[in-house]
Design a protein around this motif. Structure first.
Motif, mmCIF file in Angstrom:
data_model
loop_
_atom_site.group_PDB
_atom_site.id
_atom_site.type_symbol
_atom_site.label_atom_id
_atom_site.label_comp_id
_atom_site.label_asym_id
_atom_site.label_seq_id
_atom_site.Cartn_x
_atom_site.Cartn_y
_atom_site.Cartn_z
ATOM 1 N N ASP A 1 26.084 64.125 -25.312
ATOM 2 C CA ASP A 1 27.315 63.623 -24.698
ATOM 3 C C ASP A 1 28.315 63.194 -25.772
ATOM 4 O OD1 ASP A 1 28.946 62.977 -22.530
ATOM 5 O OD2 ASP A 1 28.180 60.941 -22.395
ATOM 6 N N ILE A 11 18.292 54.565 -30.640
ATOM 7 C CA ILE A 11 17.915 54.960 -29.291
ATOM 8 C C ILE A 11 16.490 55.499 -29.328
ATOM 9 C CG2 ILE A 11 20.291 55.461 -28.575
ATOM 10 C CD1 ILE A 11 19.711 58.426 -29.042
ATOM 11 N N ALA A 35 23.919 51.078 -27.831
ATOM 12 C CA ALA A 35 23.950 52.443 -27.319
ATOM 13 C C ALA A 35 23.099 52.474 -26.051
ATOM 14 C CB ALA A 35 23.392 53.414 -28.361
ATOM 15 N N PHE A 62 22.175 61.458 -24.537
ATOM 16 C CA PHE A 62 23.124 60.564 -25.208
ATOM 17 C C PHE A 62 23.754 61.289 -26.402
ATOM 18 C CE2 PHE A 62 24.227 57.485 -28.431
ATOM 19 C CZ PHE A 62 24.816 56.437 -27.735
ATOM 20 N N THR A 72 15.200 54.987 -24.560
ATOM 21 C CA THR A 72 16.618 54.762 -24.825
ATOM 22 C C THR A 72 17.148 53.702 -23.857
ATOM 23 O OG1 THR A 72 16.973 56.999 -25.650
ATOM 24 C CG2 THR A 72 18.898 55.844 -24.758
ATOM 25 N N THR A 122 16.465 60.993 -22.292
ATOM 26 C CA THR A 122 17.714 60.233 -22.156
ATOM 27 C C THR A 122 18.438 60.155 -23.495
ATOM 28 O OG1 THR A 122 16.742 58.922 -20.373
ATOM 29 C CG2 THR A 122 18.701 58.028 -21.443
ATOM 30 N N THR A 134 26.942 61.557 -34.751
ATOM 31 C CA THR A 134 25.741 60.790 -34.417
ATOM 32 C C THR A 134 24.676 60.904 -35.506
ATOM 33 O OG1 THR A 134 24.874 62.673 -33.158
ATOM 34 C CG2 THR A 134 26.129 61.000 -31.933
ATOM 35 N N TRP A 183 22.580 54.550 -21.937
ATOM 36 C CA TRP A 183 22.922 55.622 -21.010
ATOM 37 C C TRP A 183 23.235 54.961 -19.665
ATOM 38 C CZ3 TRP A 183 24.254 60.488 -21.526
ATOM 39 C CH2 TRP A 183 24.316 61.302 -20.391
ATOM 40 N N THR A 233 29.494 52.169 -28.830
ATOM 41 C CA THR A 233 29.548 53.582 -28.450
ATOM 42 C C THR A 233 30.886 53.929 -27.818
ATOM 43 O OG1 THR A 233 27.152 53.658 -28.127
ATOM 44 C CG2 THR A 233 28.451 55.365 -27.034
ATOM 45 N N ALA A 284 27.003 58.411 -21.997
ATOM 46 C CA ALA A 284 26.708 57.510 -23.101
ATOM 47 C C ALA A 284 27.652 56.315 -23.054
ATOM 48 C CB ALA A 284 26.857 58.254 -24.423
#
Length: 310
Positions: free
Chosen positions: A75, A63, A12, A72, A94, A68, A83, A14, A44, A39
């Protein structure tokens, strides 16, 4: 919508993606024409691809508990990915990356993973595996993948490995745990000295008990070895001819679409063809996972017929 959900476990990040005219071979300043953030990470993006096709999907990953990380989570919520299985760790950054994509669709990726991102698996919601239609893992969190695959196989739930480039010992440790071993071409050639992908794939497949062993070859389509009652058959699947604007995340979209097809009960040929077309469609759009298609778009493209395949 698929009745059973899919669990994707792994990386995962960003991403900040810049479109540039060219990727410089040395230092200097390059001004981008477009910039996209979102993300990302192999598992992911596979999860986002599944959600866009209408599948129910959960991401299991780690994360940081930072700004950030919050972006994530938000998003992925917009994309319809659950999630609840993403752990936000305190005092950890992250993972993030900066990516340059040139006018030919090729890219330069610079990722950063905080060394404090722990590998603990004790918190994973393993009770959710029993109701899953399939589980997909990448090679970026081996401890989590091993636990998820082991539990899933005891429950006879299909296990799918996104076997991208990783240390050879790690690949050889993870591949026997998967029913579907799907390699990138560089990962395949790291495992075999054979001169052709066909020979390399047969060599690798002969060491495994997996139902399916495959390799994605980009614009050259994919090769799939299928174990039919102990007799392996090798098939080549073409892809469609496109003008690639951005190849970033194409493999991740391929794997997500493959997992979706498996849970929908599609036969192997249809699943691989759909995965190939979805990945190609992604490449027609700039912005990493932004080009991953919705199901009506994918089905329409598949129905265009064999004339579009190369």
């Amino acid at each position: 919508m698929s009745e059973k959900h899919i669990i994707c476990l792994g990386s995962a990040l960003w991403d900040t993606i810049f479109r540039v005219d060219h990727i410089p071979p040395h230092g200097g300043k390059v001004l981008p024409t477009i910039a996209v953030q979102g993300a990302s990470g192999m598992a992911t993006v596979a999860a986002v691809s599944i959600a866009r096709l209408g599948g129910r999907v959960s991401l299991w990953s780690r994360i940081g508990d930072d700004h950030t990380g919050q972006m994530f989570i938000e998003d992925l919520a917009r994309e319809g990915v659950s999630t609840a299985g993403v752990r936000q760790l305190p005092n950890v950054r992250t993972p993030f990356s900066t990516i340059l994509v040139d006018k030919h669709g090729e890219r330069l990726v610079v990722p950063y993973f905080d060394p404090a991102l722990d590998t603990d698996t004790g918190w994973l919601p393993l009770h959710e595996i029993a109701s899953a239609g399939a589980v997909l893992c990448d090679m970026r969190w081996l401890q989590g993948a091993e636990v998820l695959f082991s539990h899933a196989r005891r429950l006879s739930i299909p296990t799918i490995l996104d076997a991208d480039v990783a240390p050879v010992d790690d690949l050889r440790a993870m591949m026997p745990l998967a029913d579907h071993v799907l390699l990138s071409e560089p990962a395949l050639h790291s495992l075999s000295g054979a001169s052709s992908p066909e020979e390399a794939l047969v060599e690798v497949a002969s060491t495994l008990s997996a139902r399916v062993v495959g390799v994605t070859l980009g614009a050259r389509g994919s090769l799939i070895w299928q174990n039919d009652d102990g007799a392996g058959t090798l098939s080549r699947f073409p892809t469609i001819n496109i003008r690639a604007l951005d190849t970033l995340n194409a493999g991740d979209v391929w794997h997500g679409t493959y997992a979706y097809g498996i849970t929908r009960g599609w036969d192997l040929s249809r699943t691989v063809r759909a995965a190939s077309v979805a990945a190609a469609m992604k490449c027609e759009h700039f912005g990493g996972r932004a080009g991953a298609p919705r199901l009506p778009q994918l089905l329409e493209r598949l129905q265009l017929g064999a004339a579009e395949f190369v």
